[in-house]
Design an enzyme around this catalytic site. Structure first.
Site, short mmCIF file in Angstrom:
data_model
loop_
_atom_site.label_atom_id
_atom_site.label_comp_id
_atom_site.label_asym_id
_atom_site.label_seq_id
_atom_site.Cartn_x
_atom_site.Cartn_y
_atom_site.Cartn_z
N ASP A 8 0.86 -1.17 0.00
CA ASP A 8 0.00 0.00 0.00
C ASP A 8 0.90 1.23 0.00
OD1 ASP A 8 -2.48 1.58 0.51
OD2 ASP A 8 -1.48 1.95 2.43
N THR A 12 1.48 3.97 4.33
CA THR A 12 2.35 2.82 4.53
C THR A 12 3.77 3.15 4.07
OG1 THR A 12 0.49 1.30 4.22
CG2 THR A 12 2.71 0.38 4.01
N ARG A 44 -7.54 13.38 6.10
CA ARG A 44 -7.23 11.99 5.77
C ARG A 44 -8.41 11.07 6.05
NH1 ARG A 44 -5.05 7.88 2.86
NH2 ARG A 44 -4.26 6.21 4.17
N SER A 121 -2.17 0.59 -4.92
CA SER A 121 -2.80 1.77 -4.31
C SER A 121 -4.18 2.08 -4.87
CB SER A 121 -1.89 2.98 -4.55
OG SER A 121 -2.45 4.17 -4.03
N LYS A 154 -10.07 -0.25 -2.83
CA LYS A 154 -9.88 -1.17 -1.71
C LYS A 154 -10.77 -0.70 -0.56
CE LYS A 154 -5.33 -0.45 -1.59
NZ LYS A 154 -3.93 -0.57 -1.08
N SER A 178 0.42 -3.24 4.52
CA SER A 178 -0.33 -1.99 4.69
C SER A 178 -0.38 -1.56 6.15
CB SER A 178 -1.77 -2.16 4.16
OG SER A 178 -2.50 -0.96 4.31
N PHE A 182 -8.22 -1.55 7.41
CA PHE A 182 -9.27 -1.91 6.45
C PHE A 182 -8.68 -2.63 5.24
CE2 PHE A 182 -7.98 2.13 4.51
CZ PHE A 182 -8.03 1.84 3.16
N ASP A 183 -7.47 -2.25 4.86
CA ASP A 183 -6.80 -2.85 3.72
C ASP A 183 -6.32 -4.26 4.06
OD1 ASP A 183 -5.69 -2.96 1.18
OD2 ASP A 183 -4.03 -1.61 1.62
#
Length: 227
Positions: A8, A12, A44, A121, A154, A178, A182-183
């Site tokens: 990611d 990251t 963010r 990404s 994602k 990551s 969530f990823d």
């Protein structure tokens, strides 16, 4: 196939808080510099929320649009009063974010160990290529794989399936790396291995019963474990 690590990018490899200096300058001119840390955090958070909402709606737009709309929302929510010029400069700063200090060394070690690394990404391929290039780490990646190629975000399973399609890999050979829970959960749900980079000791992981295969505090440790 040889094991491949799909990294990611935002949060990251690349420090999204790197926009803070530009943000402080813009807010200082408005007498509101004290709001900069909160502004950065909410920007963010809203950026990610907008990508999730767009995904649920089936109303895909490039990730940069989610970023810009989140910037406008945060400006309104905190009543900062940014001008169009301010917003344009902040968006430019977002395209020049720095890599975390541990990234280059870890990627070099993985490369020397023969590990294949790719960037993976929600950002568009063009945006990610530029970001990695200016951060001085593009050469460590075999390729850039973008969610934009399937017009999803994602953690949609289709994005992880696209990753394997591009890599021609089996789930057991494919690792997501990551800092975003969530990823990690999305990748594990899709059958991939996943490493969580817990960049803050206070960062919690979602209590979904879907845990990372590996948790590390930084990429140097990751390179030691997987290199």
């Amino acid at each position: 196939m040889t094991q491949v690590l799909a990294f990611d990018v935002y949060g990251t490899l690349i420090d999204t808080l790197g926009v803070l200096t530009e943000l402080e300058q813009r807010l200082d001119a408005l007498g509101k510099m004290a709001l900069a840390p909160e502004f950065s955090r909410r920007w963010r958070d809203k950026q990610l929320e907008y990508s999730f909402r767009r995904g649920l709606m089936g109303g895909y737009v490039p990730f940069s649009q989610c970023t810009e709309e989140a910037l406008v929302f945060t400006d309104r929510a905190l009543q900062v009063g940014l001008s169009e010029t301010d917003r344009a400069h902040l968006m430019q700063a977002y395209a020049r974010l720095p890599a975390f200090a541990d990234v280059a060394g870890a990627l070099r070690r993985l490369s020397e160990a023969g590990v294949t690394c790719v960037a993976f990404s929600n950002g568009t391929g063009q945006a990610v290529e530029g970001l990695l290039e200016q951060a001085g780490i593009r050469d460590h990646f075999e390729t850039v794989i973008s969610a934009d190629e399937v017009k999803r975000f994602k953690p949609d399973p289709a994005v992880y399936a696209h990753l394997r399609y591009r890599l021609e890999s089996e789930p057991g050979d494919t690792w997501l790396v990551s800092s975003n829970p969530f990823d990690v959960i999305g990748a594990r749900h899709a059958g991939l291995h996943a490493a969580w980079v817990r960049r803050s000791a206070e960062a919690p992981f979602d209590p979904w019963g879907i845990d990372p295969d590996l948790t590390v505090g930084d990429l140097a440790t990751l390179a030691e474990r997987l290199g």
